[in-house]
Motif scaffolding. Structure first.
Motif, PDB file in Angstrom:
ATOM      1  N   SER A  33       1.034  -1.266  -0.066  1.00 25.90           N
ATOM      2  CA  SER A  33       0.123   0.003   0.032  1.00 25.90           C
ATOM      3  C   SER A  33       0.699   1.252  -0.064  1.00 25.90           C
ATOM      4  CB  SER A  33      -0.989   0.099   1.211  1.00 25.90           C
ATOM      5  OG  SER A  33      -1.596   1.355   1.137  1.00 25.90           O
ATOM      6  N   GLU A  34       0.738   2.298  -1.036  1.00 20.83           N
ATOM      7  CA  GLU A  34       1.359   3.295  -0.951  1.00 20.83           C
ATOM      8  C   GLU A  34       2.845   3.243  -1.174  1.00 20.83           C
ATOM      9  OE1 GLU A  34      -0.434   5.971   1.988  1.00 20.83           O
ATOM     10  OE2 GLU A  34      -2.209   5.637   1.219  1.00 20.83           O
ATOM     11  N   GLN A  35       3.205   2.229  -1.746  1.00 23.99           N
ATOM     12  CA  GLN A  35       4.819   2.155  -2.137  1.00 23.99           C
ATOM     13  C   GLN A  35       5.385   1.400  -0.750  1.00 23.99           C
ATOM     14  OE1 GLN A  35       6.136   2.119  -5.093  1.00 23.99           O
ATOM     15  NE2 GLN A  35       4.123   2.329  -5.617  1.00 23.99           N
ATOM     16  N   ARG A  36       4.681   0.826   0.308  1.00 25.16           N
ATOM     17  CA  ARG A  36       5.002   0.300   1.625  1.00 25.16           C
ATOM     18  C   ARG A  36       4.784  -1.234   1.572  1.00 25.16           C
ATOM     19  NH1 ARG A  36       3.075   3.282   6.335  1.00 25.16           N
ATOM     20  NH2 ARG A  36       1.257   3.273   4.934  1.00 25.16           N
ATOM     21  N   VAL A  37       5.291  -1.840   2.130  1.00 23.72           N
ATOM     22  CA  VAL A  37       5.002  -3.309   2.346  1.00 23.72           C
ATOM     23  C   VAL A  37       4.767  -3.586   3.953  1.00 23.72           C
ATOM     24  CG1 VAL A  37       7.519  -3.966   2.833  1.00 23.72           C
ATOM     25  CG2 VAL A  37       5.576  -5.627   2.018  1.00 23.72           C
ATOM     26  N   LEU A  38       3.770  -4.553   4.070  1.00 22.89           N
ATOM     27  CA  LEU A  38       3.621  -4.896   5.386  1.00 22.89           C
ATOM     28  C   LEU A  38       4.246  -6.271   5.708  1.00 22.89           C
ATOM     29  CD1 LEU A  38       1.497  -4.168   7.698  1.00 22.89           C
ATOM     30  CD2 LEU A  38      -0.221  -6.021   6.877  1.00 22.89           C
ATOM     31  N   LEU A  39       4.986  -6.102   6.832  1.00 21.72           N
ATOM     32  CA  LEU A  39       5.817  -7.353   7.515  1.00 21.72           C
ATOM     33  C   LEU A  39       5.381  -7.557   8.906  1.00 21.72           C
ATOM     34  CD1 LEU A  39       9.316  -6.364   6.038  1.00 21.72           C
ATOM     35  CD2 LEU A  39       7.645  -8.160   5.162  1.00 21.72           C
ATOM     36  N   GLY A  40       5.549  -8.825   9.389  1.00 18.58           N
ATOM     37  CA  GLY A  40       5.196  -9.139  10.773  1.00 18.58           C
ATOM     38  C   GLY A  40       6.637  -9.557  11.338  1.00 18.58           C
ATOM     39  N   HIS A  41       6.667  -9.302  12.656  1.00 16.69           N
ATOM     40  CA  HIS A  41       8.009  -9.624  13.033  1.00 16.69           C
ATOM     41  C   HIS A  41       7.639 -11.012  13.886  1.00 16.69           C
ATOM     42  CE1 HIS A  41      10.852  -9.780  16.433  1.00 16.69           C
ATOM     43  NE2 HIS A  41      11.733  -9.087  15.489  1.00 16.69           N
TER      44      HIS A  41
ATOM     45  N   PHE B  35       5.117 -16.795  -3.380  1.00 12.17           N
ATOM     46  CA  PHE B  35       5.104 -15.234  -2.769  1.00 12.17           C
ATOM     47  C   PHE B  35       4.011 -14.797  -3.643  1.00 12.17           C
ATOM     48  CE2 PHE B  35       9.141 -16.546  -1.356  1.00 12.17           C
ATOM     49  CZ  PHE B  35       9.277 -16.227  -0.126  1.00 12.17           C
ATOM     50  N   TRP B  36       2.883 -14.089  -3.020  1.00 13.73           N
ATOM     51  CA  TRP B  36       1.795 -13.600  -3.687  1.00 13.73           C
ATOM     52  C   TRP B  36       1.969 -11.915  -3.506  1.00 13.73           C
ATOM     53  CZ3 TRP B  36      -2.184 -16.064  -6.278  1.00 13.73           C
ATOM     54  CH2 TRP B  36      -1.972 -17.644  -6.580  1.00 13.73           C
ATOM     55  N   LEU B  37       1.608 -11.306  -4.547  1.00 11.12           N
ATOM     56  CA  LEU B  37       1.329  -9.627  -4.634  1.00 11.12           C
ATOM     57  C   LEU B  37      -0.309  -9.698  -4.112  1.00 11.12           C
ATOM     58  CD1 LEU B  37       1.922  -6.855  -4.955  1.00 11.12           C
ATOM     59  CD2 LEU B  37       1.586  -7.191  -7.435  1.00 11.12           C
ATOM     60  N   VAL B  38      -0.173  -8.879  -2.949  1.00 13.51           N
ATOM     61  CA  VAL B  38      -1.788  -8.471  -2.723  1.00 13.51           C
ATOM     62  C   VAL B  38      -1.675  -7.264  -2.695  1.00 13.51           C
ATOM     63  CG1 VAL B  38      -3.285  -8.638  -0.740  1.00 13.51           C
ATOM     64  CG2 VAL B  38      -1.744 -10.636  -0.782  1.00 13.51           C
ATOM     65  N   ASN B  39      -2.461  -6.664  -3.555  1.00 13.46           N
ATOM     66  CA  ASN B  39      -2.744  -5.226  -3.971  1.00 13.46           C
ATOM     67  C   ASN B  39      -3.902  -4.607  -3.784  1.00 13.46           C
ATOM     68  OD1 ASN B  39      -3.472  -6.293  -6.302  1.00 13.46           O
ATOM     69  ND2 ASN B  39      -2.004  -4.925  -7.555  1.00 13.46           N
ATOM     70  N   ARG B  40      -5.019  -5.538  -3.752  1.00 10.64           N
ATOM     71  CA  ARG B  40      -6.277  -4.952  -3.372  1.00 10.64           C
ATOM     72  C   ARG B  40      -6.759  -5.870  -2.250  1.00 10.64           C
ATOM     73  NH1 ARG B  40      -9.822  -5.245  -7.568  1.00 10.64           N
ATOM     74  NH2 ARG B  40     -11.344  -4.255  -6.482  1.00 10.64           N
ATOM     75  N   TRP B  41      -7.707  -5.326  -1.299  1.00  8.62           N
ATOM     76  CA  TRP B  41      -8.014  -6.104  -0.107  1.00  8.62           C
ATOM     77  C   TRP B  41      -9.456  -5.215   0.427  1.00  8.62           C
ATOM     78  CZ3 TRP B  41      -3.070  -4.004   0.333  1.00  8.62           C
ATOM     79  CH2 TRP B  41      -3.097  -3.100   1.302  1.00  8.62           C
TER      80      TRP B  41
ATOM     81  N   ALA C 271       7.929  -6.659  -6.767  1.00  6.53           N
ATOM     82  CA  ALA C 271       6.446  -6.505  -6.542  1.00  6.53           C
ATOM     83  C   ALA C 271       6.209  -4.859  -6.590  1.00  6.53           C
ATOM     84  CB  ALA C 271       6.054  -6.864  -5.253  1.00  6.53           C
ATOM     85  N   LEU C 272       6.786  -4.127  -6.003  1.00  4.88           N
ATOM     86  CA  LEU C 272       6.573  -2.572  -6.329  1.00  4.88           C
ATOM     87  C   LEU C 272       6.531  -2.252  -7.732  1.00  4.88           C
ATOM     88  CD1 LEU C 272       8.575  -1.080  -3.149  1.00  4.88           C
ATOM     89  CD2 LEU C 272       6.080  -1.047  -3.486  1.00  4.88           C
ATOM     90  N   LYS C 273       7.641  -2.708  -8.607  1.00  8.06           N
ATOM     91  CA  LYS C 273       7.585  -2.354  -9.925  1.00  8.06           C
ATOM     92  C   LYS C 273       6.216  -2.840 -10.760  1.00  8.06           C
ATOM     93  CE  LYS C 273      12.498  -2.223 -10.569  1.00  8.06           C
ATOM     94  NZ  LYS C 273      13.650  -3.033 -10.965  1.00  8.06           N
ATOM     95  N   LEU C 274       6.014  -4.071 -10.172  1.00  9.32           N
ATOM     96  CA  LEU C 274       4.530  -4.720 -10.816  1.00  9.32           C
ATOM     97  C   LEU C 274       3.316  -3.688 -10.634  1.00  9.32           C
ATOM     98  CD1 LEU C 274       5.024  -8.362  -9.988  1.00  9.32           C
ATOM     99  CD2 LEU C 274       5.061  -7.697 -12.240  1.00  9.32           C
ATOM    100  N   THR C 275       3.439  -2.994  -9.449  1.00  5.06           N
ATOM    101  CA  THR C 275       2.380  -2.097  -9.041  1.00  5.06           C
ATOM    102  C   THR C 275       2.450  -0.723 -10.010  1.00  5.06           C
ATOM    103  OG1 THR C 275       3.356  -1.115  -7.317  1.00  5.06           O
ATOM    104  CG2 THR C 275       1.945  -3.366  -6.796  1.00  5.06           C
ATOM    105  N   LEU C 276       3.472  -0.224 -10.271  1.00  3.22           N
ATOM    106  CA  LEU C 276       3.712   0.863 -10.803  1.00  3.22           C
ATOM    107  C   LEU C 276       2.907   0.844 -12.371  1.00  3.22           C
ATOM    108  CD1 LEU C 276       7.521   1.886 -10.066  1.00  3.22           C
ATOM    109  CD2 LEU C 276       5.186   2.724  -8.963  1.00  3.22           C
TER     110      LEU C 276
ATOM    111  N   GLY D  98       0.338  -0.782 -13.092  1.00  2.00           N
ATOM    112  CA  GLY D  98      -1.040  -1.073 -12.968  1.00  2.00           C
ATOM    113  C   GLY D  98      -1.671  -0.343 -11.838  1.00  2.00           C
ATOM    114  N   SER D  99      -2.899  -1.052 -11.500  1.00  2.00           N
ATOM    115  CA  SER D  99      -3.483  -0.237 -10.442  1.00  2.00           C
ATOM    116  C   SER D  99      -2.816   0.105  -9.221  1.00  2.00           C
ATOM    117  CB  SER D  99      -4.756  -1.105 -10.139  1.00  2.00           C
ATOM    118  OG  SER D  99      -4.426  -2.180  -9.570  1.00  2.00           O
ATOM    119  N   CYS D 100      -3.189   1.091  -8.509  1.00  2.00           N
ATOM    120  CA  CYS D 100      -2.433   1.391  -7.212  1.00  2.00           C
ATOM    121  C   CYS D 100      -2.802   0.319  -6.125  1.00  2.00           C
ATOM    122  CB  CYS D 100      -2.846   2.735  -6.906  1.00  2.00           C
ATOM    123  SG  CYS D 100      -2.023   3.399  -5.229  1.00  2.00           S
ATOM    124  N   CYS D 101      -2.041   0.385  -5.237  1.00  2.00           N
ATOM    125  CA  CYS D 101      -2.166  -0.749  -4.312  1.00  2.00           C
ATOM    126  C   CYS D 101      -2.970  -0.067  -3.112  1.00  2.00           C
ATOM    127  CB  CYS D 101      -0.909  -1.239  -3.588  1.00  2.00           C
ATOM    128  SG  CYS D 101       0.402  -1.715  -5.036  1.00  2.00           S
ATOM    129  N   GLY D 102      -3.617  -1.017  -2.323  1.00  2.00           N
ATOM    130  CA  GLY D 102      -4.281  -0.641  -1.128  1.00  2.00           C
ATOM    131  C   GLY D 102      -5.698  -1.294  -0.945  1.00  2.00           C
TER     132      GLY D 102
END
Length: 140
Positions: free
Chosen positions: A14-22, A81-87, A127-132, A134-138
């Motif tokens: 989302s917005e050129q950022r990735v969600l990671l879990g520790h 590894f899956w790109l999740v760009n809409r949820w 993954a970020l390049k793939l979103t540039l 296409g549609s925006c992520c979020g």
């Protein structure tokens, strides 16, 4: 090839950022590192269905669009590894036994971060390049 375990990982962007879990320091595998949310594909489940289930269970989001970005085959595990760009929904840490923290990171923030694997920055950049184009992520 039929590895013992199939695992799906969500690259939630989302917005050129990735969600990671520790991952908790108490975890047997890959403790105390930042990783993608995800988990094992259950018997009779497709990888996409497993991704949707894991994102719902760990983050509380409903995946609206996802596409595979990369597969990695190791001796006993096959990772997709899956790109999740809409949820739908707001990502929340619903699995504190899996991740003791959940954060958004820009690509530059990954330098010096303890990641589950050294190839993650390249994978996230891909993954970020793939979103540039296409549609925006979020979320919707």
């Amino acid at each position: 090839m039929n590895p013992a375990h199939q695992v799906v990982c969500g690259i939630v962007l989302s917005e050129q950022r990735v969600l990671l879990g520790h991952r908790s320091a108490r975890k047997q595998w890959y403790p105390n590192v930042w990783d993608f949310p995800g988990g094992h594909v259950e018997r009779g489940e497709t990888p996409l269905a497993a991704l949707q289930r894991e994102m719902r269970e760990e983050l509380g989001i409903g995946v609206l669009h996802a596409r595979p970005v990369r597969e990695v085959a190791l001796a006993e595990v096959h990772l997709t590894f899956w790109l999740v760009n809409r949820w739908e929904g707001t990502p929340t840490n619903l699995a504190p036994d899996e991740h003791d923290d959940l954060r958004w990171f820009a690509l530059d923030d990954l330098r010096g971060l303890a990641l589950a694997d050294d190839f993650y920055p390249d994978l996230i950049a891909e993954a970020l390049k793939l979103t540039l184009g296409g549609s925006c992520c979020g979320r919707d």
